[in-house]
Design a protein around this motif. Structure first.
Motif, PDB file in Angstrom:
ATOM      1  N   ALA A  52       0.847  -1.188   0.000  1.00 16.10           N
ATOM      2  CA  ALA A  52       0.000   0.000   0.000  1.00 16.10           C
ATOM      3  C   ALA A  52       0.882   1.236   0.000  1.00 16.10           C
ATOM      4  CB  ALA A  52      -0.929   0.010   1.212  1.00 16.10           C
ATOM      5  N   ALA A  53       0.276   2.373  -0.352  1.00 14.85           N
ATOM      6  CA  ALA A  53       0.982   3.654  -0.364  1.00 14.85           C
ATOM      7  C   ALA A  53       0.366   4.585   0.665  1.00 14.85           C
ATOM      8  CB  ALA A  53       0.924   4.289  -1.746  1.00 14.85           C
ATOM      9  N   VAL A  54       1.212   5.398   1.274  1.00 19.00           N
ATOM     10  CA  VAL A  54       0.762   6.401   2.237  1.00 19.00           C
ATOM     11  C   VAL A  54       1.278   7.758   1.776  1.00 19.00           C
ATOM     12  CG1 VAL A  54       1.032   7.278   4.591  1.00 19.00           C
ATOM     13  CG2 VAL A  54       0.598   4.848   4.210  1.00 19.00           C
ATOM     14  N   ALA A  55       0.354   8.704   1.591  1.00 17.73           N
ATOM     15  CA  ALA A  55       0.702  10.059   1.157  1.00 17.73           C
ATOM     16  C   ALA A  55       0.163  11.044   2.189  1.00 17.73           C
ATOM     17  CB  ALA A  55       0.130  10.346  -0.228  1.00 17.73           C
ATOM     18  N   LEU A  56       1.048  11.536   3.040  1.00 18.31           N
ATOM     19  CA  LEU A  56       0.669  12.522   4.039  1.00 18.31           C
ATOM     20  C   LEU A  56       0.824  13.922   3.460  1.00 18.31           C
ATOM     21  CD1 LEU A  56       2.418  11.124   7.245  1.00 18.31           C
ATOM     22  CD2 LEU A  56       0.140  10.590   6.347  1.00 18.31           C
ATOM     23  N   SER A  57      -0.121  14.803   3.808  1.00 16.58           N
ATOM     24  CA  SER A  57      -0.029  16.174   3.329  1.00 16.58           C
ATOM     25  C   SER A  57      -0.418  17.133   4.434  1.00 16.58           C
ATOM     26  CB  SER A  57      -0.915  16.388   2.101  1.00 16.58           C
ATOM     27  OG  SER A  57      -2.281  16.184   2.411  1.00 16.58           O
ATOM     28  N   PHE A  58       0.176  18.316   4.367  1.00 11.29           N
ATOM     29  CA  PHE A  58      -0.067  19.363   5.354  1.00 11.29           C
ATOM     30  C   PHE A  58      -0.336  20.667   4.608  1.00 11.29           C
ATOM     31  CE2 PHE A  58       2.407  16.071   7.283  1.00 11.29           C
ATOM     32  CZ  PHE A  58       1.878  15.932   8.559  1.00 11.29           C
ATOM     33  N   ASP A  59      -1.464  21.284   4.904  1.00 15.67           N
ATOM     34  CA  ASP A  59      -1.815  22.569   4.311  1.00 15.67           C
ATOM     35  C   ASP A  59      -1.376  23.666   5.270  1.00 15.67           C
ATOM     36  OD1 ASP A  59      -2.951  20.943   2.430  1.00 15.67           O
ATOM     37  OD2 ASP A  59      -5.006  21.641   2.728  1.00 15.67           O
ATOM     38  N   SER A  60      -0.303  24.341   4.918  1.00 11.57           N
ATOM     39  CA  SER A  60       0.310  25.334   5.810  1.00 11.57           C
ATOM     40  C   SER A  60      -0.349  26.698   5.602  1.00 11.57           C
ATOM     41  CB  SER A  60       1.821  25.387   5.553  1.00 11.57           C
ATOM     42  OG  SER A  60       2.406  24.119   5.771  1.00 11.57           O
ATOM     43  N   ASP A  61      -1.608  26.786   6.016  1.00 14.24           N
ATOM     44  CA  ASP A  61      -2.400  27.993   5.775  1.00 14.24           C
ATOM     45  C   ASP A  61      -1.941  29.158   6.646  1.00 14.24           C
ATOM     46  OD1 ASP A  61      -3.954  26.381   4.112  1.00 14.24           O
ATOM     47  OD2 ASP A  61      -5.408  25.951   5.685  1.00 14.24           O
ATOM     48  N   HIS A  62      -1.646  28.878   7.898  1.00 14.18           N
ATOM     49  CA  HIS A  62      -1.169  29.879   8.847  1.00 14.18           C
ATOM     50  C   HIS A  62      -2.082  31.123   8.874  1.00 14.18           C
ATOM     51  CE1 HIS A  62       1.948  27.020   9.090  1.00 14.18           C
ATOM     52  NE2 HIS A  62       2.857  27.587   8.315  1.00 14.18           N
ATOM     53  N   GLU A  63      -1.534  32.286   8.664  1.00 18.54           N
ATOM     54  CA  GLU A  63      -2.329  33.517   8.811  1.00 18.54           C
ATOM     55  C   GLU A  63      -3.257  33.803   7.634  1.00 18.54           C
ATOM     56  OE1 GLU A  63       1.700  34.385  10.886  1.00 18.54           O
ATOM     57  OE2 GLU A  63       1.008  33.352   9.084  1.00 18.54           O
ATOM     58  N   THR A  64      -3.185  33.015   6.572  1.00 18.17           N
ATOM     59  CA  THR A  64      -3.935  33.400   5.368  1.00 18.17           C
ATOM     60  C   THR A  64      -5.441  33.233   5.509  1.00 18.17           C
ATOM     61  OG1 THR A  64      -3.651  31.195   4.354  1.00 18.17           O
ATOM     62  CG2 THR A  64      -2.003  32.900   3.831  1.00 18.17           C
ATOM     63  N   ILE A  65      -5.920  32.359   6.394  1.00 22.61           N
ATOM     64  CA  ILE A  65      -7.364  32.207   6.545  1.00 22.61           C
ATOM     65  C   ILE A  65      -7.997  33.509   7.052  1.00 22.61           C
ATOM     66  CG2 ILE A  65      -9.214  30.918   7.663  1.00 22.61           C
ATOM     67  CD1 ILE A  65      -7.728  29.282   5.610  1.00 22.61           C
ATOM     68  N   PRO A  66      -7.542  34.073   8.181  1.00 25.49           N
ATOM     69  CA  PRO A  66      -8.107  35.364   8.572  1.00 25.49           C
ATOM     70  C   PRO A  66      -7.815  36.484   7.578  1.00 25.49           C
ATOM     71  CG  PRO A  66      -6.292  34.736  10.029  1.00 25.49           C
ATOM     72  CD  PRO A  66      -6.610  33.544   9.197  1.00 25.49           C
ATOM     73  N   LEU A  67      -6.617  36.515   7.013  1.00 25.11           N
ATOM     74  CA  LEU A  67      -6.301  37.580   6.062  1.00 25.11           C
ATOM     75  C   LEU A  67      -7.237  37.536   4.854  1.00 25.11           C
ATOM     76  CD1 LEU A  67      -2.392  37.564   6.075  1.00 25.11           C
ATOM     77  CD2 LEU A  67      -3.899  39.324   7.014  1.00 25.11           C
ATOM     78  N   ARG A  68      -7.528  36.346   4.351  1.00 26.74           N
ATOM     79  CA  ARG A  68      -8.449  36.207   3.214  1.00 26.74           C
ATOM     80  C   ARG A  68      -9.806  36.826   3.527  1.00 26.74           C
ATOM     81  NH1 ARG A  68     -10.669  30.462   2.990  1.00 26.74           N
ATOM     82  NH2 ARG A  68     -11.701  31.351   4.825  1.00 26.74           N
ATOM     83  N   ASP A  69     -10.246  36.683   4.766  1.00 27.86           N
ATOM     84  CA  ASP A  69     -11.553  37.179   5.162  1.00 27.86           C
ATOM     85  C   ASP A  69     -11.512  38.613   5.664  1.00 27.86           C
ATOM     86  OD1 ASP A  69     -12.687  34.721   4.509  1.00 27.86           O
ATOM     87  OD2 ASP A  69     -12.404  33.910   6.532  1.00 27.86           O
ATOM     88  N   GLY A  70     -10.362  39.277   5.502  1.00 25.04           N
ATOM     89  CA  GLY A  70     -10.235  40.654   5.945  1.00 25.04           C
ATOM     90  C   GLY A  70     -10.141  40.807   7.444  1.00 25.04           C
ATOM     91  N   GLU A  71      -9.822  39.725   8.151  1.00 24.90           N
ATOM     92  CA  GLU A  71      -9.682  39.744   9.610  1.00 24.90           C
ATOM     93  C   GLU A  71      -8.225  40.043   9.941  1.00 24.90           C
ATOM     94  OE1 GLU A  71      -9.896  40.217  13.004  1.00 24.90           O
ATOM     95  OE2 GLU A  71     -11.840  39.228  12.605  1.00 24.90           O
ATOM     96  N   THR A  72      -7.973  41.249  10.447  1.00 19.68           N
ATOM     97  CA  THR A  72      -6.592  41.676  10.679  1.00 19.68           C
ATOM     98  C   THR A  72      -6.276  41.886  12.157  1.00 19.68           C
ATOM     99  OG1 THR A  72      -7.251  43.998  10.390  1.00 19.68           O
ATOM    100  CG2 THR A  72      -6.485  42.800   8.421  1.00 19.68           C
TER     101      THR A  72
END
Length: 310
Positions: A52-72
Motif C-alpha cells: 500500500a501507499a501512504v501520502a501525508l499532506s499538510f496545508d500550511s495555511d497559517h495567517e492566510t485564513i483570517p487575512l483572506r476574510d479581511g480579519e486583521t
C-alpha cells in the motif's frame, strides 16, 4: 508527466438564472461533465513491491485564513501564527523521526511570511506544492483574477523553494469552472482537491482526458472538520483527537487490505497542538507496524500511478 496544455481561459459564461428543475438534459449533463473522473490510475503495484501507499499532506495555511476574510486583528492571526511557530516544527520533527516524506501545500502569502519554513521543508526532502495565493475563494473570482493569482503563486513558490511546483490543492478544495483549465495551462502534473474515488484517477474536461492526475481528498481524512473552533459560532471540536485518529486508522487499514492509497490532509495550526500530535504519532506508529508500506509525496504518487496504471 506533464498535463496536456489547455486552450485560453474563456470569459465567464452568462449565469443560468433558471431553476435546476427547469434545465433541459443538455444543461444538467453539461454541468456534470465539465470536470469528471476518468480512468482509474490505481497501479498494478507500488514501488519496491509495497502492499500500500501512504501520502501525508499538510496545508500550511497559517495567517492566510483570517487575512483572506479581511480579519486583521491579532487574535485570529495568532491562531495562524501558531501553525508556523509551533505546529510546523513539531510536524517536521515527527516526520523526521519516522523517515516519512510529505507534501506541504502552502499559500504563497504564507510562504512569503515564513520563507525559512519553506526552506526547512525542502531541506528535509519534502514537497512544496501550490495552495493558492492568500487562500482565496476561487469560485468568487473572475477567470482572469483566478489565473493571475495562480501564476503569481507558482512563481513565488518557485523562487522561495528553488523548484517549480508540480501539483496543486485549491484553497478550501474549491473548484471553479476555470480551475482545471488554469491547472493545465500551468503545466501541473496533478491536482489534490476532488473526491470522486479513493484511488488516483485521470481528470476529464468535458469528456476529454487531460493528463492531469487527481489524488483525491476527503473530509473524512482531514483534521479540520473534527478539530476546528470558532468562538462566535457553533463550530466546536467535538471529537477527541484519539477518536479522530481511530477513524484514520480504519481508513489506512482498509487501504492496506485493498492494496491502495491512504491519503491524509492535515494543517499545522490544527494538528500541531500537543494532544493532537500525540494522536497523530500513535497513528504513524500503527502504520509503521505494517510491512510493505510505501511512503511518498503526492508528486511521487502522481508520477508512479501515471507510469504504472492498470
Amino acid at each position: 508527466m506533464t498535463a496536456t496544455p489547455d486552450a485560453p481561459i474563456p470569459d465567464a459564461p452568462t449565469p443560468d438564472v433558471s431553476q435546476p428543475w427547469q434545465w433541459d438534459e443538455q444543461t444538467w449533463r453539461g454541468h456534470v461533465a465539465r470536470v469528471r473522473a476518468g480512468r482509474s490510475l490505481r497501479p498494478e503495484s507500488w514501488p519496491g513491491g509495497a502492499r500500500a501507499a501512504v501520502a501525508l499532506s499538510f496545508d500550511s495555511d497559517h495567517e492566510t485564513i483570517p487575512l483572506r476574510d479581511g480579519e486583521t486583528r491579532p487574535g485570529k492571526l495568532s491562531q495562524g501564527e501558531y501553525g508556523a511557530r509551533v505546529g510546523a516544527p513539531r510536524v517536521l520533527r515527527l516526520l523526521e523521526r519516522h523517515g516519512i516524506p510529505a507534501s506541504f501545500f502552502i499559500p504563497a502569502v504564507s510562504a512569503l511570511l515564513h520563507p525559512g519554513e519553506v526552506r526547512d521543508y525542502v531541506a528535509a526532502g519534502h514537497e512544496v506544492a501550490m495552495h493558492g495565493w492568500i487562500h482565496e475563494r476561487n469560485m468568487l473570482l473572475s477567470p482572469a483574477d483566478e489565473r493571475e493569482l495562480a501564476f503569481r503563486a507558482a512563481d513565488t513558490l518557485e523562487k522561495l523553494s528553488g523548484t517549480r511546483p508540480v501539483g496543486i490543492r485549491t484553497p478550501s478544495w474549491d473548484f471553479s469552472d476555470h480551475t482545471l483549465a488554469i491547472t493545465r495551462e500551468l503545466g501541473l502534473s496533478y491536482d489534490s482537491s476532488l473526491m470522486a474515488d479513493d484511488e488516483p484517477y485521470e481528470l476529464l474536461a468535458d469528456g476529454e482526458p487531460t493528463g492531469v492526475v487527481e489524488i483525491p481528498v476527503e473530509w473524512i481524512r482531514d483534521d479540520a472538520p473534527y478539530l476546528m473552533m470558532d468562538r462566535y459560532a457553533a463550530l466546536r471540536p467535538y471529537t477527541p483527537p484519539r477518536q479522530v485518529a481511530g477513524i484514520w486508522r480504519d481508513e489506512f487499514d482498509a487501504a492496506y487490505a485493498e492494496g491502495g492509497l491512504f491519503q491524509l490532509t492535515l494543517h499545522p495550526h490544527i494538528i500541531g497542538h500537543r494532544s493532537r500530535m500525540a494522536a497523530l504519532a500513535e497513528l504513524l506508529d500503527h502504520i509503521a507496524a505494517h510491512q510493505g508500506v510505501w511512503y511518498a509525496t503526492h508528486a511521487q504518487v502522481a508520477e508512479h500511478v501515471w507510469k504504472h496504471a492498470r
